[in-house]
Design a protein around this motif. Structure first.
Motif, PDB file in Angstrom:
ATOM      1  N   LEU A 113       0.792  -1.400   0.078  1.00  0.00           N
ATOM      2  CA  LEU A 113       0.053   0.018  -0.176  1.00  0.00           C
ATOM      3  C   LEU A 113       1.115   1.105   0.023  1.00  0.00           C
ATOM      4  O   LEU A 113       0.645   2.132  -0.794  1.00  0.00           O
ATOM      5  N   PHE A 114       1.925   1.162   0.788  1.00  0.00           N
ATOM      6  CA  PHE A 114       2.856   2.335   1.033  1.00  0.00           C
ATOM      7  C   PHE A 114       3.644   2.516  -0.422  1.00  0.00           C
ATOM      8  O   PHE A 114       3.691   3.586  -0.876  1.00  0.00           O
ATOM      9  N   ILE A 115       4.253   1.481  -0.908  1.00  0.00           N
ATOM     10  CA  ILE A 115       5.244   1.594  -1.939  1.00  0.00           C
ATOM     11  C   ILE A 115       4.607   2.301  -3.305  1.00  0.00           C
ATOM     12  O   ILE A 115       5.049   3.162  -3.961  1.00  0.00           O
ATOM     13  N   ALA A 116       3.656   1.470  -3.468  1.00  0.00           N
ATOM     14  CA  ALA A 116       2.942   1.945  -4.819  1.00  0.00           C
ATOM     15  C   ALA A 116       2.414   3.290  -4.757  1.00  0.00           C
ATOM     16  O   ALA A 116       2.322   4.055  -5.847  1.00  0.00           O
ATOM     17  N   THR A 117       1.633   3.690  -3.525  1.00  0.00           N
ATOM     18  CA  THR A 117       1.168   4.903  -3.624  1.00  0.00           C
ATOM     19  C   THR A 117       2.174   6.346  -3.384  1.00  0.00           C
ATOM     20  O   THR A 117       1.982   7.179  -4.064  1.00  0.00           O
ATOM     21  N   SER A 118       3.313   5.859  -2.548  1.00  0.00           N
ATOM     22  CA  SER A 118       4.140   7.066  -2.429  1.00  0.00           C
ATOM     23  C   SER A 118       4.885   7.197  -3.687  1.00  0.00           C
ATOM     24  O   SER A 118       5.082   8.501  -3.972  1.00  0.00           O
ATOM     25  N   LEU A 119       5.120   6.230  -4.723  1.00  0.00           N
ATOM     26  CA  LEU A 119       5.715   6.614  -5.935  1.00  0.00           C
ATOM     27  C   LEU A 119       4.747   7.359  -6.646  1.00  0.00           C
ATOM     28  O   LEU A 119       5.280   8.356  -7.408  1.00  0.00           O
ATOM     29  N   ALA A 120       3.502   7.185  -6.643  1.00  0.00           N
ATOM     30  CA  ALA A 120       2.611   7.733  -7.498  1.00  0.00           C
ATOM     31  C   ALA A 120       2.622   9.197  -7.015  1.00  0.00           C
ATOM     32  O   ALA A 120       2.146  10.288  -7.834  1.00  0.00           O
ATOM     33  N   VAL A 121       2.584   9.403  -5.389  1.00  0.00           N
ATOM     34  CA  VAL A 121       2.355  11.000  -4.904  1.00  0.00           C
ATOM     35  C   VAL A 121       3.715  11.614  -5.486  1.00  0.00           C
ATOM     36  O   VAL A 121       3.308  12.835  -5.636  1.00  0.00           O
ATOM     37  N   ILE A 122       4.740  11.143  -5.283  1.00  0.00           N
ATOM     38  CA  ILE A 122       5.966  11.867  -5.606  1.00  0.00           C
ATOM     39  C   ILE A 122       5.659  12.045  -6.987  1.00  0.00           C
ATOM     40  O   ILE A 122       6.264  13.363  -7.262  1.00  0.00           O
TER      41      ILE A 122
END
Length: 423
Positions: free
Chosen positions: A119-128
């Motif tokens: 949940l964190f990795i995929a979303t953090s990359l998209a947010v950045i």
């Protein structure tokens, strides 16, 4: 030859991007944090190396499968809530792993940790990528910088905490991720829910695109070699917890340096395709050296540390290519790619332990080298698509470069007007 995509500094970012990047550093520390304690876990819990490597397998396989659900979740509750949920899950399950008294319990709690990680990795990359200034390439470099720093610091902290107790690194992750959780809640502004809700099957459908599937299969094979080194090399080194921490810190420093500086330079010189071919070939040769020198401590340590350079280069160039090699939305592309590549990373350490038990300690690394070599052949089938990805990156860099130049011009004009009015 290709020009370097993007000349804008990736380090001029809004505070929300820095908050997510900080959380990424802490998250990626968890990858190498447990590496120095693997032999201690085997000894303390009376477990075989293959049982201990299940810590990687449960973590990464669950991460892979959960990647398919990240878009489904984030499109319904928003990116910030997804980040917070992922961080909270990691805090809980890393603490439970530290409190566990059996290898089976730790493996199970690492699986829960993998859910939060997805949940964190995929979303953090998209947010950045979505929030960073300086263009897409700059956002990826910032993301890979966070990855490199986390990977570099993780083994050092893991070695120090693991020297006290094998439980120390797990509790250390829980504390650090709790800090990252607070930073994300405070600094990242609430994000609106996407207008379109994503279905669970979209990442699987995205793999119908030849470029994305080719990159995913290449990464699966590459990650087989990568996690064979990361997950099994600590056992034949026969080093103490602190010493293993220092070895993998050196490895992590090279990952960070070459992700940030080596990858852009090599891509500028050779282009995406040739840079990846060369890097994968050198990585395969390095793993082959690990296989040959597995019984020679100095040679093994040197080869493991050097592998960090090839891993850093591959991570940055491949991540950029994945996001531009297909017309699929970037969050969907990230989830589809993550699903395929983490399968390889999850199965490799366990397979390495079993191969060493049934044959000898050299065989896992021979297989790892062969897998990376095969990855070159798989990647070559999408050669023309990599050229398209490179053109897309140059177009993105040119558009953002123009926007930033205009912003700088307006800033200079405003400063000049202020000076004139004050005089």
């Amino acid at each position: 030859m290709s020009s370097q995509p993007g000349a804008v500094s990736p380090f001029r970012q809004p505070k929300a991007v820095w908050a997510v990047a900080f959380a990424c550093v802490i998250s990626f520390m968890g990858i190498g944090l447990v590496d120095p304690i693997l032999p201690a876990l085997a000894s303390g819990l009376k477990a075989s190396p293959s049982q201990v490597t299940l810590l990687f397998t449960s973590y990464l396989v669950v991460t892979a499968v959960a990647m398919l659900f990240t878009g489904f979740v984030s499109s319904r509750i928003g990116a910030k809530r997804t980040l917070v949920a992922g961080l909270a899950i990691i805090v809980v399950f890393s603490a439970l792993a530290g409190a566990s008294g059996s290898i089976g319990g730790i493996v199970g709690f690492r699986a829960g940790w993998g859910l939060g990680n997805a949940l964190f990795i995929a979303t953090s990359l998209a947010v950045i990528v979505g929030s960073a200034s300086g263009g897409f390439a700059g956002a990826i470099i910032l993301y890979e910088t966070a990855l490199g720093i986390g990977i570099a610091i993780g083994p050092l902290l893991g070695g120090e905490l693991g020297g006290i107790s094998w439980r120390g690194p797990f509790f250390g992750v829980a504390v650090l991720m709790a800090i990252a959780l607070v930073a994300t809640v405070v600094l990242v502004a609430p994000t609106p829910k996407p207008q379109r809700k994503q279905s669970i099957v979209e990442p699987l459908k995205a793999l119908r695109h030849r470029g994305l599937l080719t990159m995913g299969l290449t990464a699966l094979l590459y990650n087989w070699g990568f996690f064979t080194v990361l997950g099994y090399a600590p056992f034949p080194m026969h080093l103490g917890t602190h010493q293993l921490g220092y070895v993998f810190t050196g490895w992590g420093v090279l990952v960070a340096f070459f992700a940030v500086f080596g990858a852009p330079w090599l891509q500028a010189k050779l282009g995406i395709a040739k840079a990846l071919y060369l890097n994968l070939a050198l990585f395969a040769l390095d793993i082959l050296a690990i296989a040959v020198y597995t019984d020679h401590k100095t040679g093994l340590i040197v080869a493991v540390i050097v592998s960090g350079a090839f891993i850093g280069i591959n991570n940055t160039i491949t991540t950029q290519a994945v996001m531009t090699v297909s017309p699929v939305e970037r969050p969907t592309a990230s989830a589809a790619y993550g699903f395929v590549r983490f399968i390889g990373g999850g199965l490799a350490p366990f397979a390495a332990g079993k191969l060493a038990e049934h044959y000898d300690v050299h065989v896992p690394f021979y297989l790892g080298a062969a897998a990376v070599a095969v990855a070159i052949g798989v990647l070559s089938t999408g050669h023309s698509l990599l050229a398209d990805a490179e053109r897309n990156q140059r177009a993105d860099a040119a558009s953002h470069g123009g926007e930033d130049a205009e912003e700088d011009r307006l800033t200079e004009q405003a400063e000049a007007e202020d000076v004139g009015s004050s005089s």
